[in-house]
Design a protein around this motif. Structure first.
Motif, PDB file in Angstrom:
ATOM      1  N   TRP A 410      58.076  35.441  36.318  1.00  0.00           N
ATOM      2  CA  TRP A 410      57.922  36.410  37.401  1.00  0.00           C
ATOM      3  C   TRP A 410      56.636  36.187  38.179  1.00  0.00           C
ATOM      4  N   TYR A 411      55.580  35.774  37.454  1.00  0.00           N
ATOM      5  CA  TYR A 411      54.295  35.529  38.111  1.00  0.00           C
ATOM      6  C   TYR A 411      54.376  34.272  38.975  1.00  0.00           C
ATOM      7  N   LEU A 412      55.077  33.275  38.487  1.00  0.00           N
ATOM      8  CA  LEU A 412      55.278  32.064  39.276  1.00  0.00           C
ATOM      9  C   LEU A 412      56.177  32.329  40.484  1.00  0.00           C
ATOM     10  N   ASP A 413      57.116  33.261  40.344  1.00  0.00           N
ATOM     11  CA  ASP A 413      57.988  33.607  41.474  1.00  0.00           C
ATOM     12  C   ASP A 413      57.178  34.079  42.682  1.00  0.00           C
ATOM     13  N   LEU A 414      56.053  34.733  42.429  1.00  0.00           N
ATOM     14  CA  LEU A 414      55.223  35.204  43.534  1.00  0.00           C
ATOM     15  C   LEU A 414      54.712  34.037  44.365  1.00  0.00           C
ATOM     16  N   ARG A 415      54.662  32.852  43.744  1.00  0.00           N
ATOM     17  CA  ARG A 415      54.239  31.644  44.463  1.00  0.00           C
ATOM     18  C   ARG A 415      55.440  30.904  45.063  1.00  0.00           C
ATOM     19  N   ARG A 416      56.631  31.212  44.609  1.00  0.00           N
ATOM     20  CA  ARG A 416      57.829  30.580  45.143  1.00  0.00           C
ATOM     21  C   ARG A 416      58.291  31.242  46.440  1.00  0.00           C
ATOM     22  N   TYR A 417      58.077  32.554  46.521  1.00  0.00           N
ATOM     23  CA  TYR A 417      58.676  33.330  47.598  1.00  0.00           C
ATOM     24  C   TYR A 417      57.597  33.996  48.454  1.00  0.00           C
ATOM     25  N   GLY A 418      57.190  33.325  49.496  1.00  0.00           N
ATOM     26  CA  GLY A 418      56.248  33.911  50.447  1.00  0.00           C
ATOM     27  C   GLY A 418      54.830  34.001  49.930  1.00  0.00           C
ATOM     28  N   SER A 419      54.360  32.986  49.251  1.00  0.00           N
ATOM     29  CA  SER A 419      53.006  32.988  48.709  1.00  0.00           C
ATOM     30  C   SER A 419      51.971  33.008  49.830  1.00  0.00           C
ATOM     31  N   VAL A 420      50.878  33.686  49.593  1.00  0.00           N
ATOM     32  CA  VAL A 420      49.765  33.717  50.555  1.00  0.00           C
ATOM     33  C   VAL A 420      48.455  33.689  49.779  1.00  0.00           C
ATOM     34  N   PRO A 421      47.372  33.249  50.415  1.00  0.00           N
ATOM     35  CA  PRO A 421      46.060  33.384  49.763  1.00  0.00           C
ATOM     36  C   PRO A 421      45.791  34.859  49.469  1.00  0.00           C
ATOM     37  N   HIS A 422      45.292  35.127  48.279  1.00  0.00           N
ATOM     38  CA  HIS A 422      44.952  36.502  47.941  1.00  0.00           C
ATOM     39  C   HIS A 422      43.836  36.507  46.906  1.00  0.00           C
ATOM     40  N   ALA A 423      43.152  37.629  46.804  1.00  0.00           N
ATOM     41  CA  ALA A 423      41.967  37.711  45.954  1.00  0.00           C
ATOM     42  C   ALA A 423      41.811  39.130  45.425  1.00  0.00           C
ATOM     43  N   GLY A 424      41.019  39.250  44.391  1.00  0.00           N
ATOM     44  CA  GLY A 424      40.755  40.563  43.820  1.00  0.00           C
ATOM     45  C   GLY A 424      39.638  40.505  42.805  1.00  0.00           C
ATOM     46  N   TYR A 425      39.290  41.654  42.282  1.00  0.00           N
ATOM     47  CA  TYR A 425      38.201  41.711  41.302  1.00  0.00           C
ATOM     48  C   TYR A 425      38.408  42.892  40.370  1.00  0.00           C
ATOM     49  N   GLY A 426      37.671  42.864  39.289  1.00  0.00           N
ATOM     50  CA  GLY A 426      37.691  43.970  38.336  1.00  0.00           C
ATOM     51  C   GLY A 426      36.289  44.519  38.150  1.00  0.00           C
ATOM     52  N   LEU A 427      36.167  45.826  38.158  1.00  0.00           N
ATOM     53  CA  LEU A 427      34.893  46.496  37.910  1.00  0.00           C
ATOM     54  C   LEU A 427      35.026  47.340  36.666  1.00  0.00           C
ATOM     55  N   GLY A 428      34.169  47.080  35.679  1.00  0.00           N
ATOM     56  CA  GLY A 428      34.161  47.898  34.477  1.00  0.00           C
ATOM     57  C   GLY A 428      33.519  49.243  34.775  1.00  0.00           C
ATOM     58  N   PHE A 429      34.327  50.305  34.763  1.00  0.00           N
ATOM     59  CA  PHE A 429      33.847  51.610  35.217  1.00  0.00           C
ATOM     60  C   PHE A 429      32.684  52.122  34.367  1.00  0.00           C
ATOM     61  N   GLU A 430      32.777  51.929  33.057  1.00  0.00           N
ATOM     62  CA  GLU A 430      31.683  52.402  32.197  1.00  0.00           C
ATOM     63  C   GLU A 430      30.370  51.669  32.492  1.00  0.00           C
ATOM     64  N   ARG A 431      30.466  50.389  32.823  1.00  0.00           N
ATOM     65  CA  ARG A 431      29.243  49.658  33.191  1.00  0.00           C
ATOM     66  C   ARG A 431      28.647  50.209  34.478  1.00  0.00           C
ATOM     67  N   LEU A 432      29.502  50.609  35.407  1.00  0.00           N
ATOM     68  CA  LEU A 432      29.007  51.230  36.634  1.00  0.00           C
ATOM     69  C   LEU A 432      28.294  52.544  36.323  1.00  0.00           C
ATOM     70  N   VAL A 433      28.886  53.358  35.461  1.00  0.00           N
ATOM     71  CA  VAL A 433      28.252  54.630  35.089  1.00  0.00           C
ATOM     72  C   VAL A 433      26.917  54.364  34.390  1.00  0.00           C
ATOM     73  N   GLN A 434      26.886  53.359  33.522  1.00  0.00           N
ATOM     74  CA  GLN A 434      25.626  52.975  32.890  1.00  0.00           C
ATOM     75  C   GLN A 434      24.580  52.601  33.922  1.00  0.00           C
ATOM     76  N   PHE A 435      24.986  51.810  34.899  1.00  0.00           N
ATOM     77  CA  PHE A 435      24.044  51.316  35.900  1.00  0.00           C
ATOM     78  C   PHE A 435      23.414  52.459  36.687  1.00  0.00           C
ATOM     79  N   VAL A 436      24.221  53.430  37.124  1.00  0.00           N
ATOM     80  CA  VAL A 436      23.673  54.482  37.980  1.00  0.00           C
ATOM     81  C   VAL A 436      22.938  55.560  37.194  1.00  0.00           C
ATOM     82  N   THR A 437      23.206  55.685  35.895  1.00  0.00           N
ATOM     83  CA  THR A 437      22.518  56.694  35.081  1.00  0.00           C
ATOM     84  C   THR A 437      21.345  56.129  34.294  1.00  0.00           C
ATOM     85  N   GLY A 438      21.352  54.830  34.021  1.00  0.00           N
ATOM     86  CA  GLY A 438      20.318  54.234  33.193  1.00  0.00           C
ATOM     87  C   GLY A 438      20.554  54.402  31.707  1.00  0.00           C
ATOM     88  N   MET A 439      21.712  54.933  31.314  1.00  0.00           N
ATOM     89  CA  MET A 439      22.012  55.086  29.894  1.00  0.00           C
ATOM     90  C   MET A 439      22.109  53.711  29.246  1.00  0.00           C
TER      91      MET A 439
END
Length: 457
Positions: A410-439
């Protein structure tokens, strides 16, 4: 009934009000008792003046102790006391629930965070953990607001999955079988889903499906990793924010992540000023200045090769080796942003051997279009990439990673049918909370931490 935060902000002096909360302290002075109550809506407590003329003063008010829950009716008046603008002259005090002073574990003193983790069902009543909860809520709401303003569609990706996105083999198995039933070459063929399933470590692969039909999407929810690591940086259950963008390259990905982080930091600065002051005074000196500087300055960009060169030039002795081809460790990441750049750093174009199969191969054939955002005190806050949109190269990377191409058809199908350049990222929410609080410990920025050997509440 009105919240304490609204009373303190609006200050409708002279009005009769009703407010509920938990007693923090009681101080007696002659024929008066001064009660401080808090309802969790803000850091500050509300002072209530109780006179001995109250019908239940001798029988109940004079016996109140920390932790009791109360309903107060009275008149809001200007306060002559220093450090507060208003107080309540009580006309009625109703005890909703008593707290046994002999056994109630929270008193008006500072408790260690380690101790508070042992009473996770009560620790949110403390100043610091209450402030963390408000900051966490503000950040969560700001995330949804940001992506709504940017035209993203929220997608609810599955918690139970048959795809190991990271390929690290650290998924929790979900099964309805008893151990004795898991036999033979296909032990999960008779299981609930007819194949092996686990708790998700990432919603990225499923988010890509919707990015390739709706252009801009994000998923934000719990993820799980069965990593037997008992440190201040790891959790078995944590929240991940994962946006995916079609028709987007690595540069667009970095720009979106930087704009998002600055937006979230500004939201906390604007909406959680009182809580940030507490963190700045008692948890991490300078955290407010750090956040203000981040929101005003551009992030520094380095390639992985440039980052390795900076680390090799350093006179610092690191615990982990610095060598091209090895992954950066937290000590390397913090050095780059705290001492080299003195600002958040975006490191790009990592060696392909240390990154997952789905990252787009660079033209040199040795690196991938990856990016990590590093921040002071934390190290990696965001990890992302341009995804490999070319069918042949993706299939080759998956084969090299030992993945079953049929299982990921199914993941390869996304490249078979109308594939386009695409991008994304992941943010660890707890690390963000740590960063802004200093915990300093990640277990203190999530309400109910799940770690090896520990799953309270």
């Amino acid at each position: 009934m009105i919240r304490i935060v609204d009373l303190l902000n609006q200050q409708p002096v002279g009005e009769t009000i009703e407010v509920c909360g938990w007693l923090r302290t009681r101080r007696d002075s002659g024929a008066l008792s001064f009660l401080e109550i808090n309802d969790g809506s803000c850091l500050a407590g509300l002072q209530v003046v109780a006179e001995e003329s109250l019908a239940n003063y001798a029988t109940e008010v004079s016996r109140l102790t920390t932790g009791c829950s109360l309903r107060i009716q009275g008149v809001l008046v200007a306060s002559p006391a220093k450090g507060q603008d208003v107080e309540v002259q009580a006309t009625t005090i109703t005890v909703i629930g008593w707290a046994d002073p002999e056994t109630y574990p929270l008193q008006k003193k500072r408790h260690s965070f380690e101790y508070l983790r042992s009473i996770s069902h009560l620790r949110s009543r403390t100043n610091a953990l209450g402030a963390v909860a408000r900051v966490r809520s503000t950040l969560s709401f700001a995330i949804h607001r940001f992506f709504h303003e940017q035209g993203f569609l929220q997608v609810h990706t599955p918690v139970i999955t048959t795809s190991d996105c990271e390929g690290a083999g650290e998924m929790f198995t979900v099964t309805s079988l008893e151990p004795a039933q898991m036999q033979g070459s296909a032990p999960f063929s008779g299981d609930f889903f007819g194949r092996r399933a686990g708790l998700t470590v990432s919603g990225q692969l499923q988010a890509e499906i919707f990015a390739l039909s709706h252009s801009r999407v994000y998923t934000f929810g719990p993820t799980f990793r069965a990593e037997n690591s008992n440190t201040s940086r790891h959790l078995a259950e944590f929240w991940m924010l994962e946006p995916e963008m079609a028709f987007c390259d690595l540069n667009g990905n970095m720009e979106m992540a930087e704009v998002m982080i600055k937006y979230l930091v500004k939201a906390v600065l604007a909406e959680c000023a009182e809580d940030l002051e507490l963190f700045d005074r008692f948890i991490a000196r300078g955290v407010h200045k750090k956040l203000t500087r981040l929101s005003d300055r551009p992030f520094v960009r380095l390639t992985y090769t440039e980052a390795i060169a900076e680390l090799e030039r350093s006179s610092r002795r690191f615990d982990f080796p610095v060598q091209w081809g090895l992954d950066l460790q937290a000590e390397h990441e913090r050095y780059l942003c705290e001492e080299v750049a003195q600002a958040p750093v975006i490191v790009t174009n990592y060696p392909k051997k240390i990154k997952p199969f789905y990252m787009r191969l660079d033209d040199d054939g040795h690196t991938v279009a990856a990016m990590d955002i590093l921040v002071a005190g934390i190290g990696e806050l965001v990890g992302g990439s341009q995804r490999e949109e070319r069918y042949d190269l993706l299939a080759q990377r998956m084969t090299e990673a030992g993945l079953d191409l049929d299982q990921y058809s199914w993941y390869l199908d996304l490249r078979r049918y109308g594939s386009v350049p695409h991008a994304g990222y992941g943010l660890g929410f707890e690390r963000l909370v740590q960063f802004v609080t200093g915990m300093s410990n990640i277990r203190d920025v999530i309400p109910f931490p799940r770690t090896p050997g520990s799953a309270p509440c």
